[in-house]
Scaffold this motif. Structure first.
Motif, PDB file in Angstrom:
ATOM      1  N   GLU A 145      11.110   8.137 -16.716  1.00 14.49           N
ATOM      2  CA  GLU A 145      10.330   6.780 -16.322  1.00 14.49           C
ATOM      3  C   GLU A 145       9.639   6.640 -14.985  1.00 14.49           C
ATOM      4  O   GLU A 145       9.914   6.010 -14.186  1.00 14.49           O
ATOM      5  CB  GLU A 145      11.436   5.512 -16.466  1.00 14.49           C
ATOM      6  N   ASN A 146       8.679   7.832 -14.868  1.00 11.68           N
ATOM      7  CA  ASN A 146       8.125   7.871 -13.391  1.00 11.68           C
ATOM      8  C   ASN A 146       7.466   6.323 -13.440  1.00 11.68           C
ATOM      9  O   ASN A 146       6.967   5.529 -14.047  1.00 11.68           O
ATOM     10  CB  ASN A 146       6.890   8.702 -13.653  1.00 11.68           C
ATOM     11  N   SER A 147       7.948   6.016 -12.042  1.00  9.95           N
ATOM     12  CA  SER A 147       7.519   4.815 -11.502  1.00  9.95           C
ATOM     13  C   SER A 147       7.136   4.979 -10.110  1.00  9.95           C
ATOM     14  O   SER A 147       7.118   6.104  -9.625  1.00  9.95           O
ATOM     15  CB  SER A 147       8.566   3.691 -11.681  1.00  9.95           C
ATOM     16  N   LEU A 148       6.621   4.006  -9.291  1.00  8.86           N
ATOM     17  CA  LEU A 148       6.139   3.814  -8.048  1.00  8.86           C
ATOM     18  C   LEU A 148       7.574   4.168  -7.174  1.00  8.86           C
ATOM     19  O   LEU A 148       7.387   4.854  -6.053  1.00  8.86           O
ATOM     20  CB  LEU A 148       5.534   2.828  -7.503  1.00  8.86           C
ATOM     21  N   ILE A 149       8.734   3.878  -7.609  1.00 12.42           N
ATOM     22  CA  ILE A 149       9.816   4.063  -6.641  1.00 12.42           C
ATOM     23  C   ILE A 149      10.661   5.049  -7.230  1.00 12.42           C
ATOM     24  O   ILE A 149      11.337   5.823  -6.456  1.00 12.42           O
ATOM     25  CB  ILE A 149      10.700   2.696  -6.614  1.00 12.42           C
ATOM     26  N   VAL A 157       6.727  14.844  -2.196  1.00 11.90           N
ATOM     27  CA  VAL A 157       6.735  14.222  -0.894  1.00 11.90           C
ATOM     28  C   VAL A 157       6.799  12.645  -1.031  1.00 11.90           C
ATOM     29  O   VAL A 157       7.464  12.060  -0.418  1.00 11.90           O
ATOM     30  CB  VAL A 157       5.265  14.613  -0.186  1.00 11.90           C
ATOM     31  N   HIS A 158       6.184  12.332  -2.186  1.00 13.85           N
ATOM     32  CA  HIS A 158       6.041  10.788  -2.451  1.00 13.85           C
ATOM     33  C   HIS A 158       7.656  10.066  -2.740  1.00 13.85           C
ATOM     34  O   HIS A 158       8.165   9.324  -2.137  1.00 13.85           O
ATOM     35  CB  HIS A 158       5.333  10.347  -3.899  1.00 13.85           C
ATOM     36  N   TYR A 159       8.348  11.010  -3.572  1.00 14.13           N
ATOM     37  CA  TYR A 159       9.708  10.489  -3.979  1.00 14.13           C
ATOM     38  C   TYR A 159      10.900  10.903  -2.829  1.00 14.13           C
ATOM     39  O   TYR A 159      11.616  10.194  -2.640  1.00 14.13           O
ATOM     40  CB  TYR A 159      10.066  11.029  -5.315  1.00 14.13           C
ATOM     41  N   TYR A 160      10.177  11.796  -2.095  1.00  7.03           N
ATOM     42  CA  TYR A 160      11.341  12.243  -0.972  1.00  7.03           C
ATOM     43  C   TYR A 160      11.063  11.016   0.060  1.00  7.03           C
ATOM     44  O   TYR A 160      12.113  10.589   0.845  1.00  7.03           O
ATOM     45  CB  TYR A 160      10.696  13.504  -0.300  1.00  7.03           C
ATOM     46  N   PHE A 169      15.755   4.538 -14.127  1.00  8.64           N
ATOM     47  CA  PHE A 169      16.143   3.642 -12.900  1.00  8.64           C
ATOM     48  C   PHE A 169      17.735   3.935 -12.803  1.00  8.64           C
ATOM     49  O   PHE A 169      18.130   3.694 -11.532  1.00  8.64           O
ATOM     50  CB  PHE A 169      15.883   2.072 -13.229  1.00  8.64           C
ATOM     51  N   TRP A 170      18.491   3.929 -13.555  1.00  5.02           N
ATOM     52  CA  TRP A 170      19.947   4.201 -13.674  1.00  5.02           C
ATOM     53  C   TRP A 170      20.079   5.379 -12.742  1.00  5.02           C
ATOM     54  O   TRP A 170      21.264   5.285 -12.064  1.00  5.02           O
ATOM     55  CB  TRP A 170      20.602   4.157 -15.002  1.00  5.02           C
ATOM     56  N   GLU A 171      19.533   6.588 -13.325  1.00  8.82           N
ATOM     57  CA  GLU A 171      19.858   7.809 -12.224  1.00  8.82           C
ATOM     58  C   GLU A 171      19.396   7.373 -10.641  1.00  8.82           C
ATOM     59  O   GLU A 171      20.266   8.040  -9.911  1.00  8.82           O
ATOM     60  CB  GLU A 171      18.753   8.858 -12.862  1.00  8.82           C
ATOM     61  N   PHE A 172      18.209   7.006 -10.503  1.00 11.83           N
ATOM     62  CA  PHE A 172      17.695   6.439  -9.014  1.00 11.83           C
ATOM     63  C   PHE A 172      19.036   5.574  -8.357  1.00 11.83           C
ATOM     64  O   PHE A 172      19.416   5.836  -7.356  1.00 11.83           O
ATOM     65  CB  PHE A 172      16.462   5.752  -9.037  1.00 11.83           C
ATOM     66  N   LEU A 173      19.629   4.638  -9.317  1.00 11.45           N
ATOM     67  CA  LEU A 173      20.368   3.713  -8.750  1.00 11.45           C
ATOM     68  C   LEU A 173      21.664   4.503  -8.236  1.00 11.45           C
ATOM     69  O   LEU A 173      22.485   4.344  -7.354  1.00 11.45           O
ATOM     70  CB  LEU A 173      20.788   2.582  -9.730  1.00 11.45           C
TER      71      LEU A 173
END
Length: 110
Positions: free
Chosen positions: A4-8, A71-74, A13-17
């Protein structure tokens, strides 16, 4: 599960969290506390978070098929980790300063 590519977040989302905020964020908070307890400066917080953000990107890559060299997600991971580490640093440093220099915050005694 589809990405679910997003800006953040690049993955869901759950994996990012879970990975960035809970696991790496917990490590960042404890790192900020450790740096403050050793009376080092805030530039050390940033230096250690650069390394932790790289490790976080690797976890996203290895476990959830994220992009390793993005680079963006880093930078997103780095900013989140610096904020959390600075929070741990500032809370610990405030406690240290109030304990070490109690006479500065004490009342006038009148």
């Amino acid at each position: 599960m589809e990405h679910e590519n997003s800006l953040i977040w690049e993955v869901t989302f759950w994996e990012f969290l879970f990975v960035t905020v809970m696991l790496a964020g917990g490590a960042a908070y404890l790192t900020g506390r450790a740096i403050a307890n050793s009376w080092l400066g805030t530039k050390h917080v940033v230096a250690y978070m650069v390394l932790l953000a790289a490790a976080t990107r690797f976890i996203h890559f290895a476990l959830f098929q994220g992009t390793l060299l993005s680079v963006h997600y880093y930078l997103v991971d780095l900013i989140v980790l610096i904020v959390i580490a600075t929070l741990g640093f500032r809370m610990t440093r405030a406690k240290q300063m109030s304990r070490q220099y109690r006479f500065l915050t004490a009342g006038s005694g009148r």
